[in-house]
Design a protein around this motif. Structure first.
Motif, PDB file in Angstrom:
ATOM      1  N   PHE A 121      29.475  41.824  53.319  1.00 54.17           N
ATOM      2  CA  PHE A 121      30.442  41.386  54.321  1.00 54.17           C
ATOM      3  C   PHE A 121      30.483  39.859  54.453  1.00 54.17           C
ATOM      4  O   PHE A 121      31.541  39.285  54.731  1.00 54.17           O
ATOM      5  CB  PHE A 121      30.135  42.041  55.671  1.00 54.17           C
ATOM      6  N   CYS A 122      29.343  39.208  54.228  1.00 56.11           N
ATOM      7  CA  CYS A 122      29.351  37.741  54.241  1.00 56.11           C
ATOM      8  C   CYS A 122      30.233  37.197  53.123  1.00 56.11           C
ATOM      9  O   CYS A 122      30.937  36.202  53.300  1.00 56.11           O
ATOM     10  CB  CYS A 122      27.922  37.204  54.086  1.00 56.11           C
ATOM     11  N   ARG A 123      30.203  37.866  51.954  1.00 53.16           N
ATOM     12  CA  ARG A 123      31.062  37.444  50.844  1.00 53.16           C
ATOM     13  C   ARG A 123      32.513  37.735  51.157  1.00 53.16           C
ATOM     14  O   ARG A 123      33.393  36.909  50.883  1.00 53.16           O
ATOM     15  CB  ARG A 123      30.638  38.169  49.554  1.00 53.16           C
ATOM     16  N   VAL A 135      22.219  38.293  47.703  1.00 49.43           N
ATOM     17  CA  VAL A 135      22.880  37.898  46.449  1.00 49.43           C
ATOM     18  C   VAL A 135      23.563  39.100  45.805  1.00 49.43           C
ATOM     19  O   VAL A 135      24.724  39.031  45.393  1.00 49.43           O
ATOM     20  CB  VAL A 135      21.869  37.268  45.471  1.00 49.43           C
ATOM     21  N   ILE A 136      22.843  40.227  45.715  1.00 43.94           N
ATOM     22  CA  ILE A 136      23.419  41.425  45.101  1.00 43.94           C
ATOM     23  C   ILE A 136      24.617  41.919  45.908  1.00 43.94           C
ATOM     24  O   ILE A 136      25.652  42.310  45.349  1.00 43.94           O
ATOM     25  CB  ILE A 136      22.356  42.525  44.968  1.00 43.94           C
ATOM     26  N   GLY A 137      24.513  41.874  47.236  1.00 44.98           N
ATOM     27  CA  GLY A 137      25.646  42.264  48.081  1.00 44.98           C
ATOM     28  C   GLY A 137      26.857  41.394  47.832  1.00 44.98           C
ATOM     29  O   GLY A 137      27.996  41.878  47.801  1.00 44.98           O
ATOM     30  N   ALA A 173      30.605  42.641  46.315  1.00 40.50           N
ATOM     31  CA  ALA A 173      31.828  42.431  47.083  1.00 40.50           C
ATOM     32  C   ALA A 173      32.979  41.956  46.212  1.00 40.50           C
ATOM     33  O   ALA A 173      34.149  42.023  46.631  1.00 40.50           O
ATOM     34  CB  ALA A 173      31.571  41.416  48.203  1.00 40.50           C
ATOM     35  N   GLU A 174      32.689  41.485  45.014  1.00 32.26           N
ATOM     36  CA  GLU A 174      33.725  40.946  44.134  1.00 32.26           C
ATOM     37  C   GLU A 174      34.265  41.990  43.153  1.00 32.26           C
ATOM     38  O   GLU A 174      35.103  41.683  42.306  1.00 32.26           O
ATOM     39  CB  GLU A 174      33.158  39.755  43.357  1.00 32.26           C
ATOM     40  N   ILE A 175      33.790  43.232  43.263  1.00 31.53           N
ATOM     41  CA  ILE A 175      34.204  44.286  42.337  1.00 31.53           C
ATOM     42  C   ILE A 175      35.499  44.942  42.811  1.00 31.53           C
ATOM     43  O   ILE A 175      35.666  45.245  43.998  1.00 31.53           O
ATOM     44  CB  ILE A 175      33.104  45.368  42.225  1.00 31.53           C
ATOM     45  N   ALA A 233      30.394  43.551  35.593  1.00 27.93           N
ATOM     46  CA  ALA A 233      30.182  43.621  37.037  1.00 27.93           C
ATOM     47  C   ALA A 233      30.217  45.066  37.526  1.00 27.93           C
ATOM     48  O   ALA A 233      29.464  45.456  38.435  1.00 27.93           O
ATOM     49  CB  ALA A 233      31.248  42.803  37.761  1.00 27.93           C
ATOM     50  N   GLN A 234      31.085  45.894  36.908  1.00 26.86           N
ATOM     51  CA  GLN A 234      31.132  47.309  37.274  1.00 26.86           C
ATOM     52  C   GLN A 234      29.828  48.024  36.932  1.00 26.86           C
ATOM     53  O   GLN A 234      29.350  48.869  37.693  1.00 26.86           O
ATOM     54  CB  GLN A 234      32.296  47.991  36.557  1.00 26.86           C
ATOM     55  N   VAL A 235      29.243  47.676  35.793  1.00 25.60           N
ATOM     56  CA  VAL A 235      27.959  48.255  35.383  1.00 25.60           C
ATOM     57  C   VAL A 235      26.890  47.946  36.428  1.00 25.60           C
ATOM     58  O   VAL A 235      26.113  48.822  36.838  1.00 25.60           O
ATOM     59  CB  VAL A 235      27.543  47.712  33.998  1.00 25.60           C
ATOM     60  N   VAL A 236      26.849  46.690  36.869  1.00 20.29           N
ATOM     61  CA  VAL A 236      25.873  46.280  37.888  1.00 20.29           C
ATOM     62  C   VAL A 236      26.137  47.021  39.200  1.00 20.29           C
ATOM     63  O   VAL A 236      25.210  47.540  39.833  1.00 20.29           O
ATOM     64  CB  VAL A 236      25.939  44.752  38.116  1.00 20.29           C
ATOM     65  N   PHE A 237      27.403  47.093  39.596  1.00 18.02           N
ATOM     66  CA  PHE A 237      27.767  47.711  40.876  1.00 18.02           C
ATOM     67  C   PHE A 237      27.391  49.190  40.927  1.00 18.02           C
ATOM     68  O   PHE A 237      26.682  49.634  41.833  1.00 18.02           O
ATOM     69  CB  PHE A 237      29.269  47.545  41.121  1.00 18.02           C
ATOM     70  N   VAL A 238      27.870  49.962  39.953  1.00 19.79           N
ATOM     71  CA  VAL A 238      27.673  51.416  39.986  1.00 19.79           C
ATOM     72  C   VAL A 238      26.193  51.772  39.882  1.00 19.79           C
ATOM     73  O   VAL A 238      25.680  52.608  40.638  1.00 19.79           O
ATOM     74  CB  VAL A 238      28.476  52.103  38.852  1.00 19.79           C
TER      75      VAL A 238
END
Length: 303
Positions: free
Chosen positions: A23-25, A204-206, A210-212, A281-286
């Motif tokens: 949410f900060c991002r 950082v991970i959050g 947030a950019e996905i 980024a999708q790989v990291v997110f999922v």
């Protein structure tokens, strides 16, 4: 409290901090530049202090043997992950295959694994996790990086030996064998700075998540990848170490760290070398989101 309950509470806490970063991002309190600064601070200062502080432990012959065994176990895990990555994605387009292979070889054991290992197994678990990161870093800067670009042995050695977390391990060894106690403010300073590891890493991970663009995620392929990264690899590690009657603490730490989601470097390197950065980024997110389920369930085996 059981290991499962401890891990569940730990994961829920990590997820809550990650949501704050998310949410900060979204509110632009953490922009791309700020996230980069936090990442640099985490890798170059906070994590090294946490690693050095983990070496504040009484030296015994058994401890030294265990540290050597952890290193050997993770060299084996990394070779297995590398071999598995070569055969698991042969039907995937090459641009995405490279990213999936990198995400299989390297994991988020540093950002996510260290704080979880410390939360579940205490300072000794963090110590073993720090040793385990050396093989992870070796493969990150050799087999992992070579997927995106050609690397020579000199560059690999330089990247490895100059990495702050690896330097911290060597400093920690010296710290562990000191024949005298350091002034009290030094361990207090290391403990205070290192204590920020969990909060900063999850923020950082959050911010990354947030950019996905959720609408563009290929869940079929990414579910298959996540199964390999989060379930198949740690299951193999757990079974082999159990059959070899390895110490339960070493088995727990090794299984836990081998089941971490994709490293954020998977997306970072994809962007840097002109690959499909959005897919990275999708790989990291999922894999990160699904790990919030698989990691607590994994601890049922520890119990």
């Amino acid at each position: 409290m059981s290991t499962f309950q401890t891990m569940l509470n730990m994961q829920l806490s990590l997820f809550a901090i990650m949501l704050v970063g998310f949410f900060c991002r979204r509110k632009n309190m953490i922009d791309t530049k700020t996230r980069g600064v936090l990442s640099d601070l985490l890798i170059n200062v906070i994590l090294p202090c946490n690693i050095i502080n983990s070496f504040r432990i009484e030296v015994t012959e058994q401890l030294l043997r265990s540290m050597g065994l952890v290193f050997a176990i993770f060299m084996g895990i990394q070779f297995f992950s590398w071999a598995l990555s070569k055969v698991a994605y042969t039907k995937v387009p090459m641009d995405q295959q490279v990213i999936l292979r990198h995400g299989t070889i390297t994991s988020n054991a540093g950002f996510l694994g260290n704080p979880i290992a410390q939360g579940v197994f205490g300072s000794e678990g963090l110590l073993y996790a720090s040793i385990a990161l050396i093989p992870v870093r070796i493969f990150l800067w050799s087999a992992g990086l070579s997927l995106y670009t050609k690397t020579d042995s000199r560059s690999v050695i330089k990247n490895l030996l100059t990495h702050p977390c690896v330097i911290a391990v060597f400093i920690g060894f010296g710290y562990m064998f000191l024949p005298f106690d350091l002034p009290g403010f030094i361990p207090r300073t290391l403990s205070s700075i290192g204590g920020c590891t969990t909060a900063v890493s999850m923020l950082v991970i959050g911010g990354i998540l947030a950019e996905i663009d959720l609408k563009r995620i290929r869940m079929g392929l990414l579910s298959y990848y996540s199964f390999i990264r989060l379930i198949f690899i740690p299951a193999c590690v757990f079974i082999v170490l159990k059959l070899l009657h390895v110490d339960p603490l070493l088995t727990g730490v090794s299984t836990l760290l081998s089941g971490m989601p994709s490293a954020s470097m998977t997306a970072v390197l994809a962007a840097k070398y002109g690959r499909d950065a959005e897919f990275g980024a999708q790989v990291v997110f999922v894999s990160t989101v699904l790990s919030m389920v698989t990691i607590p369930l994994m601890t049922l085996f520890f119990d």
